[in-house]
Structures are given as C-alpha cells and as structure tokens.
Design an enzyme around this catalytic site. Structure first.
Site, short mmCIF file in Angstrom:
data_model
loop_
_atom_site.label_atom_id
_atom_site.label_comp_id
_atom_site.label_asym_id
_atom_site.label_seq_id
_atom_site.Cartn_x
_atom_site.Cartn_y
_atom_site.Cartn_z
N CYS A 245 -27.82 -14.86 6.42
CA CYS A 245 -27.51 -13.65 5.65
C CYS A 245 -26.53 -12.81 6.46
CB CYS A 245 -28.79 -12.89 5.28
SG CYS A 245 -29.79 -12.34 6.70
N ARG A 250 -32.89 -11.15 5.87
CA ARG A 250 -33.08 -11.69 4.52
C ARG A 250 -33.25 -13.20 4.56
NH1 ARG A 250 -27.98 -8.88 1.69
NH2 ARG A 250 -27.25 -8.94 3.86
#
Length: 296
Positions: A245, A250
């Site tokens: 990410c 994430r």
C-alpha cells in the site's frame, strides 16, 4: 494458556477462525486471566476518550517502529514493550482499532514477526464495538510483566523488501490495496496525509488493484469467505503473493485476509510500499487502471 477459540458460526467458514473474535466472545471473556486486549488506532487520541475495559494502548508509530532507522523494533524492544503493557508470551492477545482495523491488523502483523503464539483481531474493530453500545472505560490498566522473553524478529516468512518485489514481477501475484486514485497515479498521497506525498505517482507494474476496503462490509466486519474467495480467485495454491500500500498498514489488513481468512500460503507484506517505491531511483512505475507489463 490460550483462551478458547470463538465458536461463532459467523467465523467458522474462514480458514483460521481462531484468528478472529466477535464482540460477544470478547465481552464474555473481559477480565479473564490470560487475555490481553490491545487498542491500536490511526487516531492515537481515541484510546483516551474511551476504550474497551482492560485494553492497553499500542501506538503504531512510537511503539512498533524504531525511532531512528526506518524499521521495526528489535526483539529486546518488543519484549520491553510487552512487559510495560503487562502482556505475557502465553497470553491470548486481541487487537482492535479504528478504520475497520487498519492499524490493528498492522499491529497483529508486527506481533507475528515476533512469533507471538496467539494473537487475534476483533471483527469489526472499535467502531462496531461502539455501535453495539458495549462497555467502554477511561481507566488505564496498571499492570506490568517481567517475563516476556526476547525473541528475534523473523521477517522472511511474511515480510517482503524492494528487491523481493523486483524479483517476482510477472511471475507471482502482486496486489496494490490502495485507493484507485493512488493506483492510477491521480494523486501522490492520501487526501488526509499530504505530508506523506511521494515523488512519483502510479503503481508497480503487473500489480492488480484490489483496495483493502473491498474485504469488509458496512459494519467493518470481514466479508464472508465465499465473497473473499471470489475477490482473489486468481491466486493459486502455489503462488507466493506480495501485497503493498503506502507504508504497509492497509496491506497488513489484506495480508490478514489472505493468510488467516483464506489460508493462502506464503503471502508477504511489502511494508516499504509506495513510500519507498515512489521515491526510489530507477524502479519501474506505471500509471492508469491497467496493471501494466513487466519492464523489459
């Protein structure tokens, strides 16, 4: 001694249901010996305005990252953190946080680097706990431990570096879990984090765009195993997938989905992610909605 697995039918279809707990399970086990609850949020002020009773705060930035080198803390530092938070090696650790467990999954991934035997996520995280009007507390637990052992971090099984990504381009699945605007190159940073802008926008060639939020429903709970399998149906049992990410938070969430909910082997998180890649000289970058081809 680890606490029992949550028997909820809502978790039973996942590959490793022992890595998740429901709010009902956690509420029932509050205060029981052998349970350690950790809150880890992007907004580090949330803990102070109310948290799950008995939870301790782990700040993803100041507690889990080395203060000088861009890397994670050492085994000695992790043991010290666990002792300061009153967490024993044989405790069942349940982690939760804001934003559907972005940072909680990141913390769980770091705990896994140190091989903590039993670490789980609260399905739905902080927001669902509050939405269900469950108990919160302002009290900060006053507990310490002196017994957590020093365990050397083991990066290789679940962590990827830039050279690892370069080595698998076009041969193994690569998944970009950022927003579509970040993936296509429309922006160089997340809208609420302009200070984290990078020099180049776009994505790593051959990476598929599957934003992390596609794995959760409106309540913040993980989607069913059937829905998740359809989302990642291109991954075969022999694949060694890498996810990334912006800084790895994430993609830790997607790593959790692939590893623990779907049971995909050999998944690694490239935590250097776009912050490293988008600022590195002479690495391939492509823009637009197409994954792009392997550079010649």
């Amino acid at each position: 001694m680890p606490l029992p697995t949550d028997p909820s039918p809502s978790l039973s279809a996942y590959a490793h249901p022992e890595r998740l707990v429901t709010g009902d399970w956690l509420y029932f086990h509050l205060g029981k010996p052998g349970l350690a609850i950790v809150e880890s949020d992007e907004n580090v002020l949330l803990y102070d305005v109310g948290h799950i009773p008995g939870a301790v705060k782990v700040d993803w930035h100041t507690d889990l990252n080395d203060p000088k080198v861009r890397d994670y803390i050492t085994g000695e530092q992790f043991a010290d953190l666990m002792n300061r938070k009153g967490i024993a090696r044989d405790d069942t650790v349940v982690i939760y946080g804001d934003k559907s467990n972005w940072w909680a999954a990141y913390a769980l991934w770091v705990f896994t680097l140190f091989g903590h035997p039993d670490v789980r996520l609260l399905n739905g995280g902080r927001d669902l706990w509050l939405a269900e009007r469950r108990d919160t507390s302002l009290a900060v637990p006053n507990k310490t431990s002196t017994s957590y052992p020093v365990v050397n971090r083991n990066d290789a099984p679940i962590r990827a570096f830039k050279d690892d990504v370069l080595a698998i381009l076009g041969t193994q699945p690569l998944i970009d879990v950022r927003s579509l605007d970040e993936y296509t190159g429309k922006c160089t940073e997340m809208p609420d984090s302009p200070e984290e802008s990078v020099l180049r926008a776009g994505h790593i060639p051959t990476a598929r765009s599957i934003p992390w939020e596609m794995t959760v429903d409106k309540s913040g709970r993980f989607r069913s195993s059937e829905e998740l399998e359809r989302l990642y149906d291109f991954i075969t049992p022999n694949d060694k997938t890498i996810v990334y990410c912006r800084i790895g938070e994430r993609s830790s969430h997607t790593w959790f989905v692939l590893t623990h909910l779907l049971g995909k082997p050999g998944v690694r998180n490239y935590d250097g992610s776009w912050t490293e890649w988008g600022n590195t000289v002479r690495v391939p970058i492509t823009a637009g909605e197409s994954p792009g081809a392997v550079p010649v």
